[in-house]
Design an enzyme around this catalytic site. Structure first.
Site, PDB file in Angstrom:
ATOM      1  CB  CYS A  67     -19.673  46.756  29.573  1.00  0.00           C
ATOM      2  SG  CYS A  67     -19.271  44.986  29.573  1.00  0.00           S
ATOM      3  CG  PHE A 107      -1.810  24.431  19.622  1.00  0.00           C
ATOM      4  CD1 PHE A 107      -2.555  24.521  18.458  1.00  0.00           C
ATOM      5  CD2 PHE A 107      -1.604  23.177  20.194  1.00  0.00           C
ATOM      6  CE1 PHE A 107      -3.092  23.370  17.876  1.00  0.00           C
ATOM      7  CE2 PHE A 107      -2.137  22.030  19.616  1.00  0.00           C
ATOM      8  CZ  PHE A 107      -2.883  22.131  18.447  1.00  0.00           C
ATOM      9  CB  CYS A 128     -10.294  27.614  25.684  1.00  0.00           C
ATOM     10  SG  CYS A 128     -10.010  27.190  23.956  1.00  0.00           S
TER      11      CYS A 128
END
Length: 477
Positions: free
Chosen positions: A171, A309, A432
């Site tokens: 990978c 956060f 995100c």
């Protein structure tokens, strides 16, 4: 450009001109009657033929079968497991597109979302944050399957749009030293008594440690434990963690050994973490992201900053090297405890002339934020916001409500204590999910009294359609 091509080229009517890419990295074309066709494997400005396998009233979906005019941005994928062939890995979607064009597509996605969903246009477009295109993925959940028909164990990501595990030998988005473990891991699990009851291995790489969390559905035999220990001895940096049930059961196979951690050298910060803690997938980009975020935030020695956060303190602790006082707010009690530990460790290590500012951490459900709770957390000169994909709607809505109360206290009765509370003059928002960023930007700009002074993309996940971004909001005076 699209109209010019349609006018000057006389191609067969079943050929399709690809005009753009969607959020899933599918080519977007239109038939003569205006019907949208989504085409996997096609790139903008290509003329293609496609095999349509799904039809709805307003759109169709298919797979490219022939490319009659190729995009100048098409490249040969480096990974043999990428593609549209049977058994192809589904981990990446854009390896056939030049890396620079990938970033341009993501920038367009961000700008389109901000405008079409939030009616917000940034004053300035930030230069994209880019890093290595390969070997960047330091976190991953790797599936494990014993396939009786093939007589082997597969270790890797799922096939495209499938529950099957791809037959992967390597990978290229994993670090090379981790990619090199895929085949040895197959051999290891094949030799274990628990071969049938190991569904996944969660990977979390630190700067020096490769943490492998083995999910096992039955107790491991002494023989299997011995095999794991032998594997760790043969492969430098490997550290086994076991997960017999839920995430709360994760524990080291053997206590001691090297610490799982990463550093932020620019700020002199050392960050220990557990393999199940949230950390950024791409450490190369994370260092640049933290650095740029703090430059944009521009915290001063006389300012109080809130990091919403905050997680482990990835932004909080660097901010503490610059501000007067910092508050980190996070929903998870476990992460808050870890943040406090990391703060105390770094405070003890910091030289006297670079002492960390007074910093506190609190656990708070940020998806249930209200104006009253926001006032309770005190006045801050600046905010850094780094929410999950759901965004920070409750937080920015509370901020917007307080602003509306000041504009029209008769229609919007003030929250007790609001007369002594002032909003932050600057907000750096790390996102995100461009759609939830756009939704929150709508509130900030149109209801909370801010303007979007800058926005740009962060290519945290090269070769995927995932769009990370950041935006800066300045309070209008």
């Amino acid at each position: 450009m699209t109209d010019e091509i349609k006018k000057t080229d006389n191609f067969p009517p079943d050929w399709l001109l690809v005009e753009s890419l969607d959020l899933e990295a599918q080519g977007v074309a239109h038939r003569a009657d205006g019907k949208v066709v989504f085409i996997k494997g096609a790139l903008p400005f290509e003329w293609v033929s496609a095999n349509v396998h799904r039809k709805k009233n307003n759109w169709e979906q298919g797979v490219v079968t022939a490319i009659h005019r190729e995009s100048s941005q098409r490249v040969t994928p480096d990974c043999p497991h990428f593609g549209l062939h049977e058994g192809a890995c589904g981990g990446c979607k854009m390896q056939h597109l030049h890396i620079g064009a990938q970033v341009a597509v993501k920038q367009r996605v961000l700008e389109d979302n901000l405008w079409h969903l939030g009616k917000v246009k940034a004053d300035n477009i930030l230069r994209p944050i880019e890093g290595p295109a390969w070997g960047y993925r330091y976190r991953a959940r790797i599936s494990v399957r014993h396939v009786r028909k093939k007589g082997t164990v597969l270790v890797g990501f799922h096939e495209r749009k499938s529950g099957y595990v791809a037959d992967m030998k390597e990978c290229l988005v994993l670090p090379p030293h981790v990619s090199d473990l895929l085949l040895p891991l197959r051999a290891l699990i094949t030799s274990m008594d628990a071969m049938e009851t190991i569904p996944q291995i969660e990977l979390a790489c630190g700067d020096t440690v490769i943490a492998l969390v083995l999910r096992h559905m039955e107790p491991l035999s002494e023989g299997d434990l011995g095999l794991l220990r032998e594997f760790a001895k043969r492969h430098a940096g490997v550290q086994w963690w076991l997960q017999p049930k839920g995430p709360e059961t994760v524990h080291l196979l053997d206590e001691g050994g090297a610490e799982l951690s990463y550093d932020l050298p620019e700020f002199g910060i050392h960050m220990p973490f557990k393999p199940t803690d949230f950390t950024q997938v791409n450490p190369h980009i994370n260092r640049v992201l933290v650095s740029r975020s703090l430059r944009l935030l521009d915290a001063q020695k006389d300012e109080r900053v809130i990091d919403w956060f905050c997680g482990l303190g990835n932004f909080t602790l660097p901010i503490a090297t610059q501000a007067r006082e910092v508050l980190g707010v996070e929903g998870s009690e476990t992460l808050v405890a870890r943040s406090r530990e990391n703060y105390m460790k770094n405070k003890a290590l910091a030289p006297v002339n670079h002492a960390l500012a007074a910093t506190n951490f609190v656990a708070r459900n940020l998806f249930e934020m209200t104006p009253a709770v926001l006032i309770q957390d005190g006045v801050a000169d600046k905010w850094l916001v780094d929410p999950p994909r759901e965004g920070a709607m409750a937080l920015v809505q509370a901020l917007a409500d307080l602003h509306q109360q000041k504009l029209d206290p008769i229609a919007n009765p003030p929250t007790p204590g609001a007369e002594h509370w002032t909003p932050p003059k600057r907000i750096v928002y790390v996102s995100c999910n461009p759609s939830t960023l756009a939704r929150d930007a709508d509130l900030l700009v149109h209801q909370a009294g801010y303007r979007c002074s800058a926005a740009g993309v962060v290519n945290m996940f090269p070769h995927t359609a995932h769009v990370e971004s950041m935006a800066v909001f300045e309070l209008e005076v």
